[in-house]
Design a protein around this motif. Structure first.
Motif, PDB file in Angstrom:
ATOM      1  N   THR A 165       0.738  -1.192   0.034  1.00  0.00           N
ATOM      2  CA  THR A 165      -0.162   0.078   0.108  1.00  0.00           C
ATOM      3  C   THR A 165       1.023   1.273  -0.053  1.00  0.00           C
ATOM      4  OG1 THR A 165      -1.779  -1.177   1.328  1.00  0.00           O
ATOM      5  CG2 THR A 165      -1.775   1.377   1.241  1.00  0.00           C
ATOM      6  N   LYS A 169       0.934   3.841  -3.420  1.00  0.00           N
ATOM      7  CA  LYS A 169       0.307   5.122  -3.014  1.00  0.00           C
ATOM      8  C   LYS A 169       1.683   6.170  -3.234  1.00  0.00           C
ATOM      9  CE  LYS A 169      -1.115   8.239   0.886  1.00  0.00           C
ATOM     10  NZ  LYS A 169      -0.041   9.411   0.486  1.00  0.00           N
ATOM     11  N   THR A 182      -4.887   4.118   3.439  1.00  0.00           N
ATOM     12  CA  THR A 182      -3.565   3.674   3.940  1.00  0.00           C
ATOM     13  C   THR A 182      -3.415   3.904   5.333  1.00  0.00           C
ATOM     14  OG1 THR A 182      -2.314   4.854   2.065  1.00  0.00           O
ATOM     15  CG2 THR A 182      -0.928   4.308   4.243  1.00  0.00           C
ATOM     16  N   THR A 185      -5.321   0.688   6.541  1.00  0.00           N
ATOM     17  CA  THR A 185      -4.845  -0.409   6.382  1.00  0.00           C
ATOM     18  C   THR A 185      -3.703  -0.362   7.447  1.00  0.00           C
ATOM     19  OG1 THR A 185      -4.713  -0.201   3.732  1.00  0.00           O
ATOM     20  CG2 THR A 185      -2.877  -1.516   5.119  1.00  0.00           C
TER      21      THR A 185
END
Length: 206
Positions: A165, A169, A182, A185
């Protein structure tokens, strides 16, 4: 004679996969650290090469255990070095993220909060790994197996997803939804990390 040589080669495969993961990990971590110096704020191509190495390293982790069990060549070396390689891969990644100040959350948080999230994530993950490593050494010293569990594998998957991630990103996403995705996550990742550490404490060590 040939059979003996074949058996020796087979025994080397699982440990070879583990050692290759260590090499890939060092290259991957070096690329993360170098990424801010590529001259681009979002060096997408460079980061995707690094991410590909990370995925390959993760695949070696998936296959080394089953290969060892399939050929009946499990060993104490594998039980000790395999989780160590995982810790270097994951823990090293989050240490590198702190150094390069990733992930950023410029759309929703202040720089101070960004730094707090980065450091907290790295500290929790590394503290858990050190704690479990100590428990593993105590158990192994007493002759008790401390092999990977389902909880540990889920933790590894979620942490790997978290690393992916951050990489994606960093490479492609600048919008608020990327920041929120994020954050969520990371929250799930930290929860799973703490729970897996508590579960490890409950395992027999004698």
């Amino acid at each position: 004679m040939d059979t003996k040589n074949d058996n020796r080669l087979v025994r080397l495969i699982p440990n070879g996969l583990t050692l290759s993961r260590l090499v890939l990990t060092l290259v991957f971590l070096s690329m993360i650290l170098y990424s801010p110096h590529t001259g681009s704020e979002k060096p997408a191509a460079f980061l995707m090469v690094a991410f590909t190495l990370f995925v390959i390293a993760g695949l070696t982790d998936i296959f080394d255990g089953p290969v060892a069990r399939a050929f009946g060549v499990t060993s104490k070396f594998g039980r000790m070095v395999d989780p160590l390689a995982d810790k270097i891969l994951v823990g090293g990644a989050f240490i590198c993220f702190v150094i390069v100040r990733q992930p950023t959350f410029t759309n929703i948080f202040s720089p101070c909060t960004e730094t707090l999230i980065q450091w907290t994530t790295a500290i929790v993950i590394i503290a858990r790994e050190v704690f479990v490593t100590i428990l593993r050494h105590i158990a192994e010293a007493r002759g008790v197996s401390f092999a990977a569990t389902v909880t540990g594998k889920v933790k590894m998957f979620v942490q790997s997803f978290g690393i992916g991630t951050v990489m994606i990103k960093w490479a492609f996403v600048s919008r608020p939804w990327g920041d929120w995705f994020t954050v969520v996550t990371f929250a799930i990742m930290l929860l799973v990390t703490v729970v897996s550490g508590i579960k490890s404490l409950q395992r027999p060590r004698r």
